[in-house]
Design an enzyme around this catalytic site. Sequence first.
Site, PDB file in Angstrom:
ATOM      1  N   GLU B  60       8.341  -0.904  -8.149  1.00 49.43           N
ATOM      2  CA  GLU B  60       8.608   0.470  -7.717  1.00 49.43           C
ATOM      3  C   GLU B  60       9.721   1.106  -8.547  1.00 49.43           C
ATOM      4  OE1 GLU B  60       8.295  -2.141  -5.707  1.00 49.43           O
ATOM      5  OE2 GLU B  60       6.339  -1.689  -4.842  1.00 49.43           O
ATOM      6  N   HIS B 129       4.816  -2.062   7.030  1.00 45.19           N
ATOM      7  CA  HIS B 129       3.722  -1.138   6.676  1.00 45.19           C
ATOM      8  C   HIS B 129       3.684   0.047   7.643  1.00 45.19           C
ATOM      9  CE1 HIS B 129       2.326  -4.987   4.935  1.00 45.19           C
ATOM     10  NE2 HIS B 129       1.711  -4.248   4.049  1.00 45.19           N
TER      11      HIS B 129
END
Lengths: 376, 325
Positions: B60, B129
């Site tokens: 990321e 998540h």
Amino acid sequence: MITDAQRFQPFSEEPIRLIDEGGAWVAPFSCDLDDDTLIGLYRHMVLGRMVDERLVRLQRLGKSSFVAPSSGHEAAQVGIAAALRVGRDWVFPYYRDTALALALGWPLEEMLGQMMGTRADPARARQMPAHPGSRALNMFTVASPIASHVPVAVGTAIAQKLAGAGDATVCTFGDGATSEGDWHAGVNFASAQGAPIVFACENNRYAISVDLQHQTGSPNVAAKAHAYGMPGYLVDGMDVLASYLVMRDVMAAARDGLGPALVELTVYRYGPHSTADDDSVYRSGEEVAAWRERDPIPRYRRFLEAREVWSDAREDELRAALKAEIDVAVKASDDAGPVPVEWMFDDVLSRPTPQLERQRERFRAARRAAGEDVEG
Amino acid sequence: MAVQNYVQTIARTLMEEMRRDERVVVLGEDVGKRGGVFLATEHLYDTFGPDRVIDTPLSEAAIIGAAIGMSVHGRRPVAEIQFSDYVYPGFDQLVSQAAKLRYRSGGAFTAPMVVRMPAGGGVKGGHHHSQNPEAHFVHTPGLQVVYPSTPSDAKGCLKTAIRGDDPVVFLEPKRLYRAVKEDVSDDVDFTLPSGSGVRRREGDDVVLISYGASMGETLKAADTLSEQGIAADVIDLRWLMPWDERLVLERVAAVGRVVLVSEATHSASMISEVAATIAEEVLDMLEAPPLRVSGFDTPYPYAQDRVYLPGPNRILHAVQQVLDY
């Protein structure tokens, strides 16, 4: 003609060196640089040293809050700068790149404006000192978090590759940066993309107080390039000609589409990490003195003198001229004066938010109520 | 008009913007051949090729950092972070580099880019998540933050984000990706102004304020209230920074009762900021204290996935409290 890629070998055990400590040319090929170029490199090294020494004095006088001394790094930085085509290539420097920024042509007055936080700083005195940046020079504005600029530099290099104009990027950092996740993330991505970028490590053996043995188990920084599938060059970064010519060659290779490279330039910082640091706690005076003996500037001066392109008279003339330039710039930066208080509200986003406008109004009202001059 | 769901709208909007402006590039994990794990970048790779639809390493920091560097060089990158819960390795890039670039360079450098991130709970994904990270980004000057709740809003806001000159954190409520279909405008220049909220219902008894994934539950609560004869005014903030103070203050001042709904963690949340602003600006117009219905100050739980969310029952309970005050 021997190609640049063949002239220097990656992953050497000893640093690549073209002139020895005595200033003698020791490479198996001849020096292809003309006298003006050779003298230009010297001029930039001396400029970097003189400015660095002046900055430390300005800090002691209270004219600047912070200096990251660059003395000892000049050969590496001037070599890197000389390998760049200013305005086409990009450079992502770190906070100790005073000589690099000046050698690229960063105007002294802007530089001193940044260091002194005055209106002479085109970045509007938003950053602490030692954080250069210049759009005109394609010199990205420095951020303090170590190695955070590495993935950004890679993005610019990928964009250069997409643009197809044959430009390249240099990203500089110290040895400590090579331990950060962002460093590895960026170097890996550059390799996967074959991006035209050169990672240039100014390895001065200390990340503030932590020495290289505590920083990494790698034999050296250049060796890390093995794992990323790119060449890693170990270079004597106190030899300006080795620094320049290796950087010149790897930049040419990057522009030719041969992908990224890592160049480790071994240097030594003569001063503390910063003006807020006491380096006597973690290294001996004898160690510093020994490295002073290997100062890159007198070493290169001996090379120039042996070629009979330099003399005591020219040295005096150069130093007097540079001192005058620096004096003028210091005065101009100082005279530019402080930035207005309300500049702090500008340049957050492309347009001010209603939220920020409200905060500004309240701030103004409070200042007025306290009898302050809100225009100042 | 075409009937399409949220995630189809994202993919089609990206397609339109990449056709319109060749500076637009997409990058992220699995965004290329795979078309994104949620298919939010479907068909882009086949249409535009690997130079403009870049499958990145699993990093990321590399994705967001490279997007910044590309934007500095004149591109208009749209980066995808596969789940907003995975943004943290790239957090420094957003906070230290992108958000401060314009400011720290005095406007010399800017980062016009979008970072798309599926966010929110209700998908049985556990805490890694399901989270709602918007407060981190709203709390970071130099970023715009948007969290659209409908396919049409997603289109209009995404176009505004791509065409604007700022770094934008673009949050997508992943549990709504396929839950809702609606007619979405075919207009390739359909944009929704940065900072604009919208009224989803009109009413004079109580104002409900929400955004993103929680809009669904908020509207359900409004429908139930309507059956009970209580007319709720429902505001969808859409943009969280900047946010629509004018709309919020005008409606809250007119109605005098307000409940704010968000599934994000309770303390120091976006709705806390809105509630504080209401208190500062229109306190004397209020008939009751502003109440927040939110997620809790716990990591997002797995087993209690649905009950953690502020469902209609919790919203209705809060509405009853402000009505009874």
